[in-house]
Design a protein around this motif. Structure first.
Motif, PDB file in Angstrom:
ATOM      1  N   SER A 176      -0.052  -3.464   3.689  1.00 34.12           N
ATOM      2  CA  SER A 176       0.248  -2.627   4.852  1.00 34.12           C
ATOM      3  C   SER A 176       0.319  -3.440   6.151  1.00 34.12           C
ATOM      4  N   HIS A 177      -0.108  -4.683   6.101  1.00 36.48           N
ATOM      5  CA  HIS A 177      -0.086  -5.564   7.286  1.00 36.48           C
ATOM      6  C   HIS A 177      -0.738  -4.880   8.492  1.00 36.48           C
ATOM      7  N   GLY A 178      -2.006  -4.530   8.298  1.00 34.99           N
ATOM      8  CA  GLY A 178      -2.754  -3.901   9.390  1.00 34.99           C
ATOM      9  C   GLY A 178      -2.302  -2.485   9.672  1.00 34.99           C
ATOM     10  N   PHE A 179      -1.913  -1.772   8.632  1.00 35.33           N
ATOM     11  CA  PHE A 179      -1.452  -0.386   8.719  1.00 35.33           C
ATOM     12  C   PHE A 179      -0.179  -0.239   9.556  1.00 35.33           C
ATOM     13  N   THR A 180       0.659  -1.280   9.575  1.00 35.75           N
ATOM     14  CA  THR A 180       1.938  -1.205  10.282  1.00 35.75           C
ATOM     15  C   THR A 180       3.078  -0.797   9.358  1.00 35.75           C
ATOM     16  N   ARG A 181       2.830  -0.756   8.060  1.00 35.78           N
ATOM     17  CA  ARG A 181       3.819  -0.280   7.091  1.00 35.78           C
ATOM     18  C   ARG A 181       3.319   1.065   6.562  1.00 35.78           C
ATOM     19  N   PRO A 182       3.926   2.155   7.030  1.00 38.01           N
ATOM     20  CA  PRO A 182       3.393   3.494   6.730  1.00 38.01           C
ATOM     21  C   PRO A 182       3.237   3.812   5.244  1.00 38.01           C
ATOM     22  N   SER A 183       4.182   3.426   4.404  1.00 41.78           N
ATOM     23  CA  SER A 183       4.072   3.797   2.983  1.00 41.78           C
ATOM     24  C   SER A 183       2.841   3.151   2.347  1.00 41.78           C
ATOM     25  N   TYR A 184       2.613   1.889   2.631  1.00 46.33           N
ATOM     26  CA  TYR A 184       1.429   1.225   2.081  1.00 46.33           C
ATOM     27  C   TYR A 184       0.150   1.756   2.711  1.00 46.33           C
ATOM     28  N   ALA A 185       0.216   2.114   3.981  1.00 43.46           N
ATOM     29  CA  ALA A 185      -0.954   2.680   4.658  1.00 43.46           C
ATOM     30  C   ALA A 185      -1.353   4.006   4.017  1.00 43.46           C
ATOM     31  N   VAL A 186      -0.369   4.843   3.690  1.00 39.30           N
ATOM     32  CA  VAL A 186      -0.654   6.138   3.061  1.00 39.30           C
ATOM     33  C   VAL A 186      -1.249   5.926   1.673  1.00 39.30           C
ATOM     34  N   ILE A 187      -0.669   5.013   0.892  1.00 37.49           N
ATOM     35  CA  ILE A 187      -1.214   4.724  -0.443  1.00 37.49           C
ATOM     36  C   ILE A 187      -2.653   4.238  -0.329  1.00 37.49           C
ATOM     37  N   THR A 188      -2.917   3.382   0.655  1.00 38.38           N
ATOM     38  CA  THR A 188      -4.266   2.865   0.871  1.00 38.38           C
ATOM     39  C   THR A 188      -5.250   4.001   1.122  1.00 38.38           C
ATOM     40  N   ILE A 189      -4.912   4.884   2.022  1.00 37.38           N
ATOM     41  CA  ILE A 189      -5.817   5.975   2.401  1.00 37.38           C
ATOM     42  C   ILE A 189      -6.032   6.940   1.239  1.00 37.38           C
ATOM     43  N   VAL A 190      -4.966   7.285   0.533  1.00 35.38           N
ATOM     44  CA  VAL A 190      -5.094   8.194  -0.609  1.00 35.38           C
ATOM     45  C   VAL A 190      -5.949   7.559  -1.703  1.00 35.38           C
ATOM     46  N   ALA A 191      -5.710   6.279  -1.994  1.00 35.08           N
ATOM     47  CA  ALA A 191      -6.494   5.586  -3.023  1.00 35.08           C
ATOM     48  C   ALA A 191      -7.962   5.478  -2.611  1.00 35.08           C
ATOM     49  N   MET A 192      -8.223   5.252  -1.322  1.00 31.46           N
ATOM     50  CA  MET A 192      -9.614   5.185  -0.839  1.00 31.46           C
ATOM     51  C   MET A 192     -10.326   6.514  -1.062  1.00 31.46           C
ATOM     52  N   ILE A 193      -9.680   7.585  -0.651  1.00 35.30           N
ATOM     53  CA  ILE A 193     -10.295   8.908  -0.793  1.00 35.30           C
ATOM     54  C   ILE A 193     -10.547   9.228  -2.258  1.00 35.30           C
ATOM     55  N   ALA A 194      -9.554   8.953  -3.104  1.00 39.86           N
ATOM     56  CA  ALA A 194      -9.711   9.222  -4.536  1.00 39.86           C
ATOM     57  C   ALA A 194     -10.819   8.359  -5.133  1.00 39.86           C
ATOM     58  N   SER A 195     -10.888   7.101  -4.715  1.00 39.31           N
ATOM     59  CA  SER A 195     -11.919   6.197  -5.217  1.00 39.31           C
ATOM     60  C   SER A 195     -13.311   6.691  -4.847  1.00 39.31           C
ATOM     61  N   PHE A 196     -13.493   7.071  -3.585  1.00 32.59           N
ATOM     62  CA  PHE A 196     -14.790   7.600  -3.155  1.00 32.59           C
ATOM     63  C   PHE A 196     -15.127   8.897  -3.884  1.00 32.59           C
ATOM     64  N   GLY A 197     -14.122   9.745  -4.076  1.00 32.33           N
ATOM     65  CA  GLY A 197     -14.361  11.004  -4.778  1.00 32.33           C
ATOM     66  C   GLY A 197     -14.816  10.779  -6.210  1.00 32.33           C
ATOM     67  N   LEU A 198     -14.129   9.889  -6.930  1.00 36.37           N
ATOM     68  CA  LEU A 198     -14.525   9.593  -8.307  1.00 36.37           C
ATOM     69  C   LEU A 198     -15.895   8.938  -8.367  1.00 36.37           C
TER      70      LEU A 198
END
Length: 104
Positions: free
Chosen positions: A23-45
């Motif tokens: 995401s290069h410091g959250f400057t690439r939106p698609s990778y930033a969204v994947i990062t955030i979704v994966a983080m939330i899912a990881s914490f949830g699991l």
């Protein structure tokens, strides 16, 4: 079932660490969204796994999977250096994970 949740959470930790890099410091939106979704899912699991697994075991294995997985992504996908010291450190982390699982 808790162990399946824990391993899945660890794999998602690898995903979010890799996509955070991309995401290069959250400057690439698609990778930033994947990062955030994966983080939330990881914490949830991880939270589901902690319902039955001890805190120390669950957290250690979760972070260990993420650390070793991110190390391997760095080596094999990003072309980071594979120094002897880094490899020994990864082996020690895996050894700790195995011991933690055996102790549970």
């Amino acid at each position: 079932m808790a162990w399946i949740f824990l391993v899945a959470a660890g794999i998602l930790e690898i995903v979010w660490s890799y996509t955070m890099k991309l995401s290069h410091g959250f400057t690439r939106p698609s990778y930033a969204v994947i990062t955030i979704v994966a983080m939330i899912a990881s914490f949830g699991l991880l939270s589901f796994a902690m319902r039955t697994l001890p805190l120390g075991t669950a957290y250690t294995i979760w972070t260990g999977i993420g650390a070793v997985g991110a190390f391997m992504v760095g080596l094999f996908i990003l072309g980071e250096p594979a120094s002897l010291m880094r490899i020994i450190a990864a082996v020690l982390i895996v050894s700790g994970l195995v011991l933690m699982k055996m102790a549970s």
